[in-house]
Write a protein that holds these residues in place. Structure first.
Motif, PDB file in Angstrom:
ATOM      1  N   VAL A 229      33.026  -6.616  59.529  1.00  0.00           N
ATOM      2  CA  VAL A 229      31.342  -5.990  59.571  1.00  0.00           C
ATOM      3  C   VAL A 229      32.458  -5.011  59.457  1.00  0.00           C
ATOM      4  O   VAL A 229      33.539  -3.768  59.181  1.00  0.00           O
ATOM      5  CB  VAL A 229      32.126  -5.863  61.314  1.00  0.00           C
ATOM      6  N   ILE A 230      31.752  -3.418  59.245  1.00  0.00           N
ATOM      7  CA  ILE A 230      31.348  -2.403  58.646  1.00  0.00           C
ATOM      8  C   ILE A 230      31.457  -1.649  60.657  1.00  0.00           C
ATOM      9  O   ILE A 230      30.326  -1.421  60.909  1.00  0.00           O
ATOM     10  CB  ILE A 230      30.907  -2.211  57.708  1.00  0.00           C
ATOM     11  N   ASN A 231      32.841  -0.354  60.511  1.00  0.00           N
ATOM     12  CA  ASN A 231      32.368   0.210  61.705  1.00  0.00           C
ATOM     13  C   ASN A 231      32.259   1.742  61.092  1.00  0.00           C
ATOM     14  O   ASN A 231      33.038   1.690  60.189  1.00  0.00           O
ATOM     15  CB  ASN A 231      33.984  -0.180  62.591  1.00  0.00           C
ATOM     16  N   VAL A 232      31.414   2.152  61.825  1.00  0.00           N
ATOM     17  CA  VAL A 232      31.071   3.473  61.367  1.00  0.00           C
ATOM     18  C   VAL A 232      31.173   4.527  62.913  1.00  0.00           C
ATOM     19  O   VAL A 232      30.532   4.511  63.741  1.00  0.00           O
ATOM     20  CB  VAL A 232      29.237   4.234  60.650  1.00  0.00           C
ATOM     21  N   LEU A 233      31.860   5.434  62.455  1.00  0.00           N
ATOM     22  CA  LEU A 233      31.422   6.576  64.063  1.00  0.00           C
ATOM     23  C   LEU A 233      31.327   7.996  63.513  1.00  0.00           C
ATOM     24  O   LEU A 233      32.223   8.455  62.157  1.00  0.00           O
ATOM     25  CB  LEU A 233      33.303   6.766  64.102  1.00  0.00           C
ATOM     26  N   VAL A 234      30.235   8.901  63.927  1.00  0.00           N
ATOM     27  CA  VAL A 234      29.344   9.566  63.533  1.00  0.00           C
ATOM     28  C   VAL A 234      29.928  10.889  64.779  1.00  0.00           C
ATOM     29  O   VAL A 234      29.187  10.553  65.656  1.00  0.00           O
ATOM     30  CB  VAL A 234      28.762   9.924  62.954  1.00  0.00           C
ATOM     31  N   LYS A 235      30.786  11.756  64.405  1.00  0.00           N
ATOM     32  CA  LYS A 235      30.446  12.778  66.003  1.00  0.00           C
ATOM     33  C   LYS A 235      30.720  13.831  65.696  1.00  0.00           C
ATOM     34  O   LYS A 235      30.898  14.889  64.528  1.00  0.00           O
ATOM     35  CB  LYS A 235      31.950  12.432  67.278  1.00  0.00           C
ATOM     36  N   ASN A 236      30.319  14.744  66.333  1.00  0.00           N
ATOM     37  CA  ASN A 236      29.737  16.063  66.388  1.00  0.00           C
ATOM     38  C   ASN A 236      29.621  16.765  67.381  1.00  0.00           C
ATOM     39  O   ASN A 236      29.468  16.661  68.906  1.00  0.00           O
ATOM     40  CB  ASN A 236      28.347  16.790  65.880  1.00  0.00           C
ATOM     41  N   ARG A 237      30.568  18.314  68.070  1.00  0.00           N
ATOM     42  CA  ARG A 237      30.349  18.635  68.797  1.00  0.00           C
ATOM     43  C   ARG A 237      29.196  19.127  69.349  1.00  0.00           C
ATOM     44  O   ARG A 237      27.990  19.727  68.270  1.00  0.00           O
ATOM     45  CB  ARG A 237      30.967  20.344  68.888  1.00  0.00           C
TER      46      ARG A 237
END
Length: 105
Positions: A33-41
């Motif tokens: 499994v490839i896990n991707v997290l993109v987060k921004n204010r």
């Protein structure tokens, strides 16, 4: 998909005061499994649809999230979006499908 998520984070971040502009992108491959997290204010309220994806009522926007939904259907991926403590987060899990590796041979 990743470029779309990063572009969304960049555009949303630009709506924040300069000192509050932050974006984080993390990826990790765990097993199959490839896990991707993109987060921004982002401190403005975000509306979510029945699938848990953000929606917009601004004309010409929101196409990327529809594309993300189709991507998840096609590749049996899972997506989770959340807004908490001034951060907007998109977490994507993409299984490395056996049939995908068979096609590359």
């Amino acid at each position: 998909m990743l470029s779309n998520l990063v572009e969304n984070a960049l555009l949303a971040s630009q709506k924040q005061p300069p000192a509050a502009r932050h974006i984080a992108v993390m990826t990790i491959c765990q097993g199959d499994v490839i896990n991707v997290l993109v987060k921004n204010r982002f401190d403005a309220p975000v509306e979510f649809d029945e699938e848990g994806l953000p929606v917009t009522h601004v004309r010409g926007h929101g196409i990327g999230m529809k594309s993300l939904s189709r991507f998840c259907d096609k590749y049996k991926a899972s997506v989770f979006c959340q807004q908490k403590d001034g951060w907007f987060m998109t977490y994507l899990q993409v299984p490395l499908l056996a049939e995908a590796s068979d096609r590359s041979r």
